[in-house]
Design a protein around this motif. Structure first.
Motif, PDB file in Angstrom:
ATOM      1  N   LEU A 166       0.776  -1.373  -0.043  1.00  0.00           N
ATOM      2  CA  LEU A 166      -0.070   0.044  -0.232  1.00  0.00           C
ATOM      3  C   LEU A 166       0.807   1.008  -0.129  1.00  0.00           C
ATOM      4  CD1 LEU A 166      -2.871  -1.483   2.290  1.00  0.00           C
ATOM      5  CD2 LEU A 166      -3.121  -0.553  -0.131  1.00  0.00           C
ATOM      6  N   LEU A 167       2.077   1.326   0.702  1.00  0.00           N
ATOM      7  CA  LEU A 167       2.883   2.276   0.522  1.00  0.00           C
ATOM      8  C   LEU A 167       3.457   2.334  -0.922  1.00  0.00           C
ATOM      9  CD1 LEU A 167       2.715   2.488   3.630  1.00  0.00           C
ATOM     10  CD2 LEU A 167       5.292   2.857   3.449  1.00  0.00           C
ATOM     11  N   ALA A 168       3.818   1.481  -1.519  1.00  0.00           N
ATOM     12  CA  ALA A 168       4.020   1.433  -2.916  1.00  0.00           C
ATOM     13  C   ALA A 168       3.385   1.843  -3.921  1.00  0.00           C
ATOM     14  CB  ALA A 168       4.688   0.173  -3.415  1.00  0.00           C
ATOM     15  N   LEU A 169       2.084   1.705  -3.666  1.00  0.00           N
ATOM     16  CA  LEU A 169       0.915   2.299  -4.279  1.00  0.00           C
ATOM     17  C   LEU A 169       0.449   3.499  -4.146  1.00  0.00           C
ATOM     18  CD1 LEU A 169      -1.559  -0.860  -4.376  1.00  0.00           C
ATOM     19  CD2 LEU A 169      -0.469  -0.109  -6.368  1.00  0.00           C
ATOM     20  N   GLY A 170       1.191   3.959  -3.139  1.00  0.00           N
ATOM     21  CA  GLY A 170       0.914   5.443  -2.753  1.00  0.00           C
ATOM     22  C   GLY A 170      -0.308   5.636  -2.144  1.00  0.00           C
ATOM     23  N   LEU A 171      -0.996   4.711  -1.483  1.00  0.00           N
ATOM     24  CA  LEU A 171      -2.424   4.823  -0.890  1.00  0.00           C
ATOM     25  C   LEU A 171      -1.945   4.719   0.672  1.00  0.00           C
ATOM     26  CD1 LEU A 171      -4.470   1.833  -2.983  1.00  0.00           C
ATOM     27  CD2 LEU A 171      -4.401   4.559  -3.183  1.00  0.00           C
ATOM     28  N   ALA A 172      -0.921   5.010   1.037  1.00  0.00           N
ATOM     29  CA  ALA A 172      -0.549   5.143   2.449  1.00  0.00           C
ATOM     30  C   ALA A 172       0.974   5.788   2.472  1.00  0.00           C
ATOM     31  CB  ALA A 172      -0.685   3.861   3.342  1.00  0.00           C
ATOM     32  N   LYS A 173       0.766   6.589   3.569  1.00  0.00           N
ATOM     33  CA  LYS A 173       2.038   7.207   3.749  1.00  0.00           C
ATOM     34  C   LYS A 173       3.104   6.780   4.775  1.00  0.00           C
ATOM     35  CE  LYS A 173       1.149  10.838   0.614  1.00  0.00           C
ATOM     36  NZ  LYS A 173       2.163  10.494  -0.604  1.00  0.00           N
ATOM     37  N   VAL A 174       2.331   6.129   5.837  1.00  0.00           N
ATOM     38  CA  VAL A 174       3.071   5.642   6.990  1.00  0.00           C
ATOM     39  C   VAL A 174       2.594   4.162   7.222  1.00  0.00           C
ATOM     40  CG1 VAL A 174       3.994   7.841   7.804  1.00  0.00           C
ATOM     41  CG2 VAL A 174       1.715   6.675   8.648  1.00  0.00           C
ATOM     42  N   SER A 175       3.224   3.358   7.940  1.00  0.00           N
ATOM     43  CA  SER A 175       2.721   1.960   8.353  1.00  0.00           C
ATOM     44  C   SER A 175       2.925   1.625   9.776  1.00  0.00           C
ATOM     45  CB  SER A 175       3.335   1.106   7.218  1.00  0.00           C
ATOM     46  OG  SER A 175       4.628   0.763   7.506  1.00  0.00           O
ATOM     47  N   TRP A 176       2.024   0.637  10.073  1.00  0.00           N
ATOM     48  CA  TRP A 176       2.040   0.254  11.347  1.00  0.00           C
ATOM     49  C   TRP A 176       1.998  -1.397  11.256  1.00  0.00           C
ATOM     50  CZ3 TRP A 176      -2.045   1.974  15.427  1.00  0.00           C
ATOM     51  CH2 TRP A 176      -2.009   1.087  16.666  1.00  0.00           C
ATOM     52  N   LEU A 177       3.174  -1.894  11.590  1.00  0.00           N
ATOM     53  CA  LEU A 177       3.416  -3.465  11.641  1.00  0.00           C
ATOM     54  C   LEU A 177       2.673  -4.023  12.776  1.00  0.00           C
ATOM     55  CD1 LEU A 177       4.644  -5.588   9.829  1.00  0.00           C
ATOM     56  CD2 LEU A 177       6.824  -5.285  11.431  1.00  0.00           C
ATOM     57  N   ALA A 178       1.636  -4.849  12.082  1.00  0.00           N
ATOM     58  CA  ALA A 178       0.651  -5.215  13.133  1.00  0.00           C
ATOM     59  C   ALA A 178       1.369  -6.635  13.849  1.00  0.00           C
ATOM     60  CB  ALA A 178      -0.735  -5.768  12.430  1.00  0.00           C
ATOM     61  N   ASP A 179       2.516  -7.258  13.268  1.00  0.00           N
ATOM     62  CA  ASP A 179       2.904  -8.431  13.646  1.00  0.00           C
ATOM     63  C   ASP A 179       4.350  -8.282  14.136  1.00  0.00           C
ATOM     64  OD1 ASP A 179       3.894 -11.014  14.329  1.00  0.00           O
ATOM     65  OD2 ASP A 179       3.127 -12.002  12.703  1.00  0.00           O
ATOM     66  N   ASP A 180       4.772  -8.336  15.524  1.00  0.00           N
ATOM     67  CA  ASP A 180       6.113  -7.993  15.753  1.00  0.00           C
ATOM     68  C   ASP A 180       7.061  -9.153  15.252  1.00  0.00           C
ATOM     69  OD1 ASP A 180       8.247  -6.391  17.126  1.00  0.00           O
ATOM     70  OD2 ASP A 180       8.030  -7.702  18.632  1.00  0.00           O
ATOM     71  N   SER A 181       6.571 -10.177  14.823  1.00  0.00           N
ATOM     72  CA  SER A 181       7.557 -11.159  14.357  1.00  0.00           C
ATOM     73  C   SER A 181       7.884 -11.049  12.807  1.00  0.00           C
ATOM     74  CB  SER A 181       7.057 -12.748  14.474  1.00  0.00           C
ATOM     75  OG  SER A 181       5.495 -12.883  13.965  1.00  0.00           O
ATOM     76  N   ASP A 182       7.012 -10.288  12.281  1.00  0.00           N
ATOM     77  CA  ASP A 182       7.492  -9.870  10.737  1.00  0.00           C
ATOM     78  C   ASP A 182       8.776  -9.040  10.644  1.00  0.00           C
ATOM     79  OD1 ASP A 182       7.181  -9.862   8.171  1.00  0.00           O
ATOM     80  OD2 ASP A 182       5.060  -8.822   8.163  1.00  0.00           O
ATOM     81  N   LEU A 183       9.861  -9.984  10.574  1.00  0.00           N
ATOM     82  CA  LEU A 183      11.137  -9.279  10.769  1.00  0.00           C
ATOM     83  C   LEU A 183      11.501  -8.792   9.356  1.00  0.00           C
ATOM     84  CD1 LEU A 183      12.983 -11.560  13.561  1.00  0.00           C
ATOM     85  CD2 LEU A 183      11.801  -9.221  13.689  1.00  0.00           C
ATOM     86  N   ALA A 184      11.023  -9.316   8.381  1.00  0.00           N
ATOM     87  CA  ALA A 184      11.555  -9.094   7.001  1.00  0.00           C
ATOM     88  C   ALA A 184      11.080  -7.654   6.592  1.00  0.00           C
ATOM     89  CB  ALA A 184      10.698  -9.954   6.137  1.00  0.00           C
ATOM     90  N   TYR A 185      10.038  -7.041   7.159  1.00  0.00           N
ATOM     91  CA  TYR A 185       9.677  -5.659   6.839  1.00  0.00           C
ATOM     92  C   TYR A 185      10.206  -4.761   7.669  1.00  0.00           C
ATOM     93  CZ  TYR A 185       6.633  -1.740   5.871  1.00  0.00           C
ATOM     94  OH  TYR A 185       6.322  -0.648   5.564  1.00  0.00           O
ATOM     95  N   GLY A 186      10.935  -3.831   7.249  1.00  0.00           N
ATOM     96  CA  GLY A 186      11.651  -2.976   8.084  1.00  0.00           C
ATOM     97  C   GLY A 186      11.178  -1.173   7.836  1.00  0.00           C
ATOM     98  N   GLY A 187      10.205  -1.194   6.954  1.00  0.00           N
ATOM     99  CA  GLY A 187       9.724   0.122   6.612  1.00  0.00           C
ATOM    100  C   GLY A 187       8.550   0.572   7.534  1.00  0.00           C
ATOM    101  N   TYR A 188       8.421   0.212   8.603  1.00  0.00           N
ATOM    102  CA  TYR A 188       7.321   0.520   9.737  1.00  0.00           C
ATOM    103  C   TYR A 188       7.745   1.953  10.289  1.00  0.00           C
ATOM    104  CZ  TYR A 188      10.228  -1.440  13.204  1.00  0.00           C
ATOM    105  OH  TYR A 188      11.279  -1.597  13.974  1.00  0.00           O
ATOM    106  N   SER A 189       6.706   2.594  10.557  1.00  0.00           N
ATOM    107  CA  SER A 189       6.721   3.792  11.483  1.00  0.00           C
ATOM    108  C   SER A 189       6.364   3.404  12.960  1.00  0.00           C
ATOM    109  CB  SER A 189       5.938   4.817  11.053  1.00  0.00           C
ATOM    110  OG  SER A 189       6.335   5.518   9.794  1.00  0.00           O
ATOM    111  N   LEU A 190       5.365   2.332  13.107  1.00  0.00           N
ATOM    112  CA  LEU A 190       4.869   1.736  14.444  1.00  0.00           C
ATOM    113  C   LEU A 190       5.011   0.511  14.106  1.00  0.00           C
ATOM    114  CD1 LEU A 190       2.001   4.012  15.320  1.00  0.00           C
ATOM    115  CD2 LEU A 190       4.107   4.312  16.082  1.00  0.00           C
ATOM    116  N   ARG A 191       5.427  -0.364  15.353  1.00  0.00           N
ATOM    117  CA  ARG A 191       5.548  -1.625  15.487  1.00  0.00           C
ATOM    118  C   ARG A 191       4.640  -2.257  16.680  1.00  0.00           C
ATOM    119  NH1 ARG A 191      11.366  -4.455  16.214  1.00  0.00           N
ATOM    120  NH2 ARG A 191      11.032  -3.471  18.105  1.00  0.00           N
TER     121      ARG A 191
END
Length: 205
Positions: A146-171
């Motif tokens: 959704l960030l890549a599509l430009g449909l969101a500006k910031v992200s909140w990672l809902a699963d703390d074990s999802d270690l592959a994604y580092g582009g979050y603003s909140l975790r």
């Protein structure tokens, strides 16, 4: 930026604001919702601000099935969240309203249509009115898409074990029983920010 610690609660925190701050908490996440008991009020926002806490907000609709996530529903939810932010809280321009999306919605399908509707509602603000950023709460894959599509500006990672994604603003982290006044405790979710990206938190006047 530094790492900040926050709590997320689906209930009013006014009476606990000072105690929460005394526990070393930097910010709280509250809800915008059609359910008045869950929604952030102006009095609560002021109490949290006066206690030295920053605020983040998450739109929460009803418990829904996958079919809920349509462009029309996103537009309705976006308009409702914007109205609460603008007219009830006077949330500052540039801050974020987060919207959750389940993995099953698929960022290239129902989720993208839903967020297209949210963005449409936000763009409908009149000139001179406050402008808010759209945030997404979800898995790393959903957030990244959704960030890549430009449909969101910031992200909140809902699963703390999802270690592959580092582009979050909140975790999101595990919930805890947080001590408050008179030996009581409240059950809250724990949230951390990224020191590398703004999370769209705010204070009110």
């Amino acid at each position: 930026m530094t790492v900040l610690t926050g709590v997320k609660a689906p209930f009013e925190l006014t009476q606990y604001a000072i105690a929460i701050k005394q526990q070393g908490i930097d910010f709280v996440i509250r809800h915008y919702s059609h359910q008045s008991g869950k929604s952030l009020s102006l009095a609560e926002a002021r109490a949290l601000t006066d206690a030295g806490l920053q605020i983040g907000v998450l739109w929460e609709g009803p418990d829904v099935q996958l079919g809920y996530y349509s462009r029309a529903q996103g537009c309705a939810d976006g308009a409702a969240a914007y109205l609460m932010a603008q007219s009830v809280i006077a949330q500052p321009s540039g801050s974020v309203i987060y919207f959750a999306v389940p993995d099953a919605a698929g960022a290239d399908g129902a989720a993208s249509r839903y967020f297209e509707g949210v963005n449409q509602a936000f763009r409908a603000a009149a000139p001179g009115e406050r402008q808010y950023q759209v945030g997404v709460v979800g898995s790393g894959a959903s957030c990244a898409a959704l960030l890549a599509l430009g449909l969101a500006k910031v992200s909140w990672l809902a699963d703390d074990s999802d270690l592959a994604y580092g582009g979050y603003s909140l975790r999101q982290q595990s919930g805890v029983a947080l001590p408050v006044d008179d030996g009581q405790s409240i059950r809250v979710g724990m949230v951390r920010n990224s020191p590398e990206r703004p999370a769209g938190l705010f204070r009110v006047l």
